[in-house]
Scaffold this motif. Structure first.
Motif, PDB file in Angstrom:
ATOM      1  N   THR A 216       0.854  -1.190   0.000  1.00 15.03           N
ATOM      2  CA  THR A 216       0.000   0.000   0.000  1.00 15.03           C
ATOM      3  C   THR A 216       0.884   1.231   0.000  1.00 15.03           C
ATOM      4  OG1 THR A 216      -1.943   0.991   1.044  1.00 15.03           O
ATOM      5  CG2 THR A 216      -0.175   0.329   2.507  1.00 15.03           C
ATOM      6  N   GLY A 217       0.286   2.381  -0.211  1.00 16.42           N
ATOM      7  CA  GLY A 217       1.018   3.640  -0.215  1.00 16.42           C
ATOM      8  C   GLY A 217       1.190   4.173   1.191  1.00 16.42           C
ATOM      9  N   ARG A 222      -2.169   5.596   3.297  1.00 16.94           N
ATOM     10  CA  ARG A 222      -3.324   4.936   2.681  1.00 16.94           C
ATOM     11  C   ARG A 222      -3.864   3.803   3.558  1.00 16.94           C
ATOM     12  NH1 ARG A 222      -5.616   8.163  -0.464  1.00 16.94           N
ATOM     13  NH2 ARG A 222      -6.874   6.349  -1.008  1.00 16.94           N
ATOM     14  N   PHE A 223      -4.299   4.149   4.764  1.00 12.18           N
ATOM     15  CA  PHE A 223      -4.815   3.149   5.697  1.00 12.18           C
ATOM     16  C   PHE A 223      -6.273   3.376   6.083  1.00 12.18           C
ATOM     17  CE2 PHE A 223      -0.192   3.367   6.556  1.00 12.18           C
ATOM     18  CZ  PHE A 223       0.141   2.055   6.266  1.00 12.18           C
ATOM     19  N   TYR A 299      -3.371  -6.294  -2.862  1.00  7.69           N
ATOM     20  CA  TYR A 299      -3.471  -4.834  -2.669  1.00  7.69           C
ATOM     21  C   TYR A 299      -4.894  -4.567  -2.214  1.00  7.69           C
ATOM     22  CZ  TYR A 299      -2.090   0.013  -3.990  1.00  7.69           C
ATOM     23  OH  TYR A 299      -1.724   1.344  -4.000  1.00  7.69           O
ATOM     24  N   TYR A 300      -5.067  -3.865  -1.106  1.00  4.61           N
ATOM     25  CA  TYR A 300      -6.421  -3.580  -0.617  1.00  4.61           C
ATOM     26  C   TYR A 300      -6.699  -2.086  -0.667  1.00  4.61           C
ATOM     27  CZ  TYR A 300     -10.459  -2.860   2.320  1.00  4.61           C
ATOM     28  OH  TYR A 300     -11.684  -2.452   2.775  1.00  4.61           O
ATOM     29  N   GLU A 301      -7.780  -1.719  -1.365  1.00  3.38           N
ATOM     30  CA  GLU A 301      -8.278  -0.342  -1.324  1.00  3.38           C
ATOM     31  C   GLU A 301      -9.590  -0.262  -2.106  1.00  3.38           C
ATOM     32  OE1 GLU A 301      -6.349   4.064  -1.681  1.00  3.38           O
ATOM     33  OE2 GLU A 301      -4.998   2.448  -1.125  1.00  3.38           O
ATOM     34  N   GLY A 302      -9.885   0.910  -2.694  1.00  6.67           N
ATOM     35  CA  GLY A 302     -11.186   1.148  -3.293  1.00  6.67           C
ATOM     36  C   GLY A 302     -11.260   0.880  -4.783  1.00  6.67           C
ATOM     37  N   LYS A 431      -4.692   7.024  10.534  1.00  2.00           N
ATOM     38  CA  LYS A 431      -3.941   6.633   9.335  1.00  2.00           C
ATOM     39  C   LYS A 431      -2.547   7.249   9.243  1.00  2.00           C
ATOM     40  CE  LYS A 431      -5.875  10.127   6.164  1.00  2.00           C
ATOM     41  NZ  LYS A 431      -6.873  10.359   5.086  1.00  2.00           N
ATOM     42  N   GLN A 432      -2.296   8.332   9.969  1.00  2.45           N
ATOM     43  CA  GLN A 432      -0.989   8.975   9.866  1.00  2.45           C
ATOM     44  C   GLN A 432      -0.173   8.864  11.152  1.00  2.45           C
ATOM     45  OE1 GLN A 432      -1.544  12.979   8.408  1.00  2.45           O
ATOM     46  NE2 GLN A 432      -2.155  12.289   6.382  1.00  2.45           N
TER      47      GLN A 432
END
Length: 463
Positions: A216-217, A222-223, A299-302, A431-432
């Motif tokens: 992930t980024g 990107r969490f 890869y997990y996201e939208g 996330k940060q």
């Protein structure tokens, strides 16, 4: 007078402004490329301003040069230029992190864009302070029948406040996906994980082949999507909503609401070696490229990711990708096994208190931007899932994009990603700060939870 809510968001925006310079670099602004506008592409034929009175509109979007939607929005604005020369539009295109910062700062200063792309959590704050229009009267206005044709009541669920105000005109729908490389999985005889236990068991098998299980980024934080998936699988919808929107907004450390279980699951992922070394220094673009090179298996996201994957690896690579739902937690009885992260969490607002002619011009501009005519071609290119009702040519869409569209339209329930529903201060803490701190080993689970709890308590006190 700037309200406390806007002040709280502004404080976060100032932090984000500094972080954005590190995470995203400078945005591709189109401030000096003003173009004229009118009613374009047949999506909305109403007069943009109702007469020939000159109207200036500042439009802000996250569609920068290189994005799938960039050429489409530029083409739409060119059509406006030809058809309605009395309406001039300045298009300010920024990466989404930079856009959120600029939007929030300008909103607090009372100088927002007239029309803007916006994510749900920000729009919720703005409409509470009467900074943006309520779309409900527009949806019920016979002059604008298209809105009811395009968007069902379900489409408006997330964008509607408890007192019936509609915060945004829906534009992008989304659904999450655990993407995996089918060629790789077939070669090594792996099965896409359905449960979290299967996911953890798969990690060492992937690492044995010299491949990173998940990427992930991390540099871009990107969490947010993963945080929502972990919390929903741990605690279910009611507890999720109580933490992010309801009476338990300062209950992040209370095990009852599931965030403790969610962070324990994340710790299990880290301990198993799910992420590659150096993931926190990796941008989303670099993560996409790593996935495309076959150096990562998942890869997990939208739902916008296939467009990014096409940029990184071409159509040949995208055709190797498939998606499954995020794995279920068999040991969390309160968790929801079917909910998907996503929904209609992105749309466009119009600033409040505009002159009548300008307000009508802005509404008609948004009508074109959220129309099927504008969005379906972008969806067919793999850019994103359109939030509205529209047929599309399945032969033009990659197999994984068809999977996403079908999953989106067939989902029984959604939760937004954390950055679209939690107060911005809490989202940033998750996330940060918390999740990256766990990856580096600086934070254990309890310290990570404490960071989020503090952010929630500060937000509740109005800091």
């Amino acid at each position: 007078m700037i309200s406390q809510k806007i002040k709280k968001v502004l404080a976060i925006a100032m932090v984000t402004a500094m972080l954005s310079a590190t995470f995203s670099g400078c945005g591709t602004s189109k401030d000096d490329s003003a173009v004229s506008s009118g009613s374009a592409s047949g999506a909305a034929s109403n007069s943009a301003a109702g007469n020939d009175e000159p109207v200036d509109i500042r439009l802000m979007t996250s569609w920068t040069a290189g994005s799938v939607a960039y050429e489409s929005i530029e083409a739409l604005l060119e059509t406006y230029k030809k058809e309605k020369p009395n309406v001039k539009i300045t298009h300010d295109a920024l990466p989404s992190a930079d856009l959120r910062t600029k939007l929030t700062v300008e909103m607090a200063a009372g100088t927002p864009a007239d029309v803007s792309w916006c994510i749900l959590s920000y729009a919720r704050e703005f409409i509470k302070d009467d900074k943006i229009i309520d779309w409900a009267p527009v949806y019920n206005d016979p002059k604008h029948p298209e809105f009811k044709q395009w968007f069902s009541e379900v489409s408006l669920n997330f964008a509607t406040t408890d007192d019936g105000k509609i915060m945004m005109a829906p534009q992008e729908g989304s659904i999450d996906g655990l993407y995996y490389n089918t060629e790789m999985f077939t070669k090594y005889g792996w099965n896409p994980p359905q449960t979290f236990d299967e996911f953890l068991a798969l990690i060492p098998k992937i690492k044995e082949k010299g491949i990173s299980p998940l990427v992930t980024g991390g540099k871009d934080g990107r969490f947010a999507w993963l945080a929502s998936a972990l919390l929903a699988r741990s605690a279910g919808l009611d507890n999720f909503n109580a933490l992010t929107l309801g009476d338990a907004m300062t209950g992040w450390k209370d095990p009852k609401y599931g965030f403790t279980d969610a962070m324990n699951k994340f710790k299990q992922m880290i301990d198993a070696g799910a992420y590659p070394k150096g993931v926190l220094g990796m941008s989303a673009t670099e993560a996409d490229q790593m996935f495309a090179r076959g150096e990562a298996a998942m890869y997990y996201e939208g739902a916008w990711k296939p467009g990014n994957f096409a940029t990184a690896g071409g159509d040949e690579f995208v055709n190797k990708i498939a998606r499954v739902d995020f794995p279920v937690f068999t040991d969390c009885p309160n968790g929801d096994t079917k909910v998907n992260v996503g929904g209609n969490i992105i749309g466009f607002f119009v600033a409040n208190d505009l002159p009548d002619a300008k307000r009508e011009a802005c509404i008609n501009l948004v009508k074109n931007i959220v129309s099927p005519e504008f969005n379906v071609p972008i969806m067919e290119k793999g850019g994103f899932v359109y939030a509205g009702n529209a047929d599309y040519d399945k032969t033009k869409v990659s197999p994984v994009m068809n999977q996403l569209i079908e999953a989106y339209r067939g989902a029984t329930s959604y939760i937004p990603s954390m950055d679209a529903i939690a107060p911005p201060a809490v989202d940033l803490a998750i996330k940060q700060t918390a999740m990256p701190g766990m990856i580096t080993g600086e934070f254990d689970v309890q310290r990570a939870i404490a960071e989020v709890q503090k952010a929630a308590e500060d937000y509740a006190r109005g800091k």
